[in-house]
Design an enzyme around this catalytic site. Structure first.
Site, PDB file in Angstrom:
ATOM      1  N   LEU A   8       0.851  -1.162  -0.005  1.00  0.00           N
ATOM      2  CA  LEU A   8       0.095  -0.135   0.004  1.00  0.00           C
ATOM      3  C   LEU A   8       0.755   1.165  -0.095  1.00  0.00           C
ATOM      4  CD1 LEU A   8      -2.705  -1.108   2.606  1.00  0.00           C
ATOM      5  CD2 LEU A   8      -2.946  -1.036   0.373  1.00  0.00           C
ATOM      6  N   GLY A  12       9.509   6.261   5.957  1.00  0.00           N
ATOM      7  CA  GLY A  12      10.927   6.310   6.521  1.00  0.00           C
ATOM      8  C   GLY A  12      11.138   5.049   7.395  1.00  0.00           C
ATOM      9  N   PHE A  13      10.407   4.545   7.973  1.00  0.00           N
ATOM     10  CA  PHE A  13      10.387   3.577   9.058  1.00  0.00           C
ATOM     11  C   PHE A  13       9.875   2.165   8.494  1.00  0.00           C
ATOM     12  CE2 PHE A  13      11.432   7.214  11.206  1.00  0.00           C
ATOM     13  CZ  PHE A  13      12.682   7.016  11.823  1.00  0.00           C
ATOM     14  N   SER A  15       6.954  -0.543   5.661  1.00  0.00           N
ATOM     15  CA  SER A  15       6.501  -0.646   4.592  1.00  0.00           C
ATOM     16  C   SER A  15       4.907  -1.017   5.098  1.00  0.00           C
ATOM     17  CB  SER A  15       6.928  -1.577   3.492  1.00  0.00           C
ATOM     18  OG  SER A  15       8.088  -1.136   2.884  1.00  0.00           O
ATOM     19  N   LYS A  29       1.946  -3.264   8.941  1.00  0.00           N
ATOM     20  CA  LYS A  29       3.132  -2.390   8.691  1.00  0.00           C
ATOM     21  C   LYS A  29       4.247  -3.054   9.359  1.00  0.00           C
ATOM     22  CE  LYS A  29       4.823   2.290   9.884  1.00  0.00           C
ATOM     23  NZ  LYS A  29       4.332   3.514  10.306  1.00  0.00           N
ATOM     24  N   ASP A 143       2.744  14.002  14.764  1.00  0.00           N
ATOM     25  CA  ASP A 143       3.016  13.868  13.176  1.00  0.00           C
ATOM     26  C   ASP A 143       1.614  13.888  12.593  1.00  0.00           C
ATOM     27  OD1 ASP A 143       4.498  14.033  10.771  1.00  0.00           O
ATOM     28  OD2 ASP A 143       4.694  12.071  10.682  1.00  0.00           O
TER      29      ASP A 143
END
Length: 200
Positions: A8, A12-13, A15, A29, A143
């Site tokens: 999807l 940065g950290f 997929s 994730k 964030d």
């Protein structure tokens, strides 16, 4: 139990994949080990779990998590979340998703469908309700931006991506050093830009 279907996106950290878990459609994730900043990768993984026990209509729910990963994978761990689709508020605002491309009500021919007043108010209420709930639980997102607000097929906004979040003790962060792993500079709260402690 867990079967990855399709990617999807990535950040940065890690997929994110669409997957099935015990027959249900979920998002997975995988937080990758960062060769440059292992501490930040680890902090991001554990920060995602700040919302693990919470359930709210406007917050992406964590279903399960594991730190077990095959040695062949460059992964710190896996987080399984409810699948809310792949449309974000960013897609809607900037018209960057096929699902939100130009329609008959395209104002000015700029290639995107304008949000109606009703949608704007609904989305704003969903986001504020989700934030109020998180703050009542002592969690600050750190964030929050359009790309981290998902919109379901039913038009409900859900706040996701808690990789920079903090759990506050007595309404204050334990350290003035916040969100070591980054966050999005252009979306930071003024107190963070000034180097002040985080409060809810």
């Amino acid at each position: 139990q867990l079967c990855l279907l399709q990617p999807l996106g990535s950040g940065g950290f890690g997929s994110v994949y669409k997957a099935t878990y015990h027959g249900a459609t979920v998002a997975v994730k995988q937080v990758k080990k960062s060769s440059k900043n292992r501490l930040a990768s680890r902090q991001s993984f554990w920060a995602e779990l700040n919302v693990a026990r919470l359930q709210h209509a406007n917050v992406v729910r964590v279903v399960a998590a594991s730190t077990c990963a095959p040695a062949s994978q460059n992964s710190l761990g896996t987080i399984i979340m409810e699948y809310v689709g792949n449309i974000t508020l960013h897609h809607v605002i900037y018209g960057t998703s096929d699902a939100w491309r130009q329609g008959e009500d395209d104002e000015g021919g700029c290639g995107k469908k304008a949000l109606s007043m009703e949608e704007t108010v609904c989305y704003s209420c969903d986001i504020m309700t989700g934030l109020a709930f998180l703050h009542s639980q002592g969690i600050v997102h750190l964030d929050l931006k359009p790309a981290n607000v998902f919109i379901t097929e039913q038009g409900v906004c859900k706040i996701g991506d808690f990789g920079c979040s903090q759990k506050l003790e007595d309404g204050l962060s334990q350290s003035p050093q916040v969100c070591q792993q980054g966050g999005t500079y252009t979306h930071r709260a003024p107190e963070l830009l000034k180097g002040e402690r985080v409060t809810a």
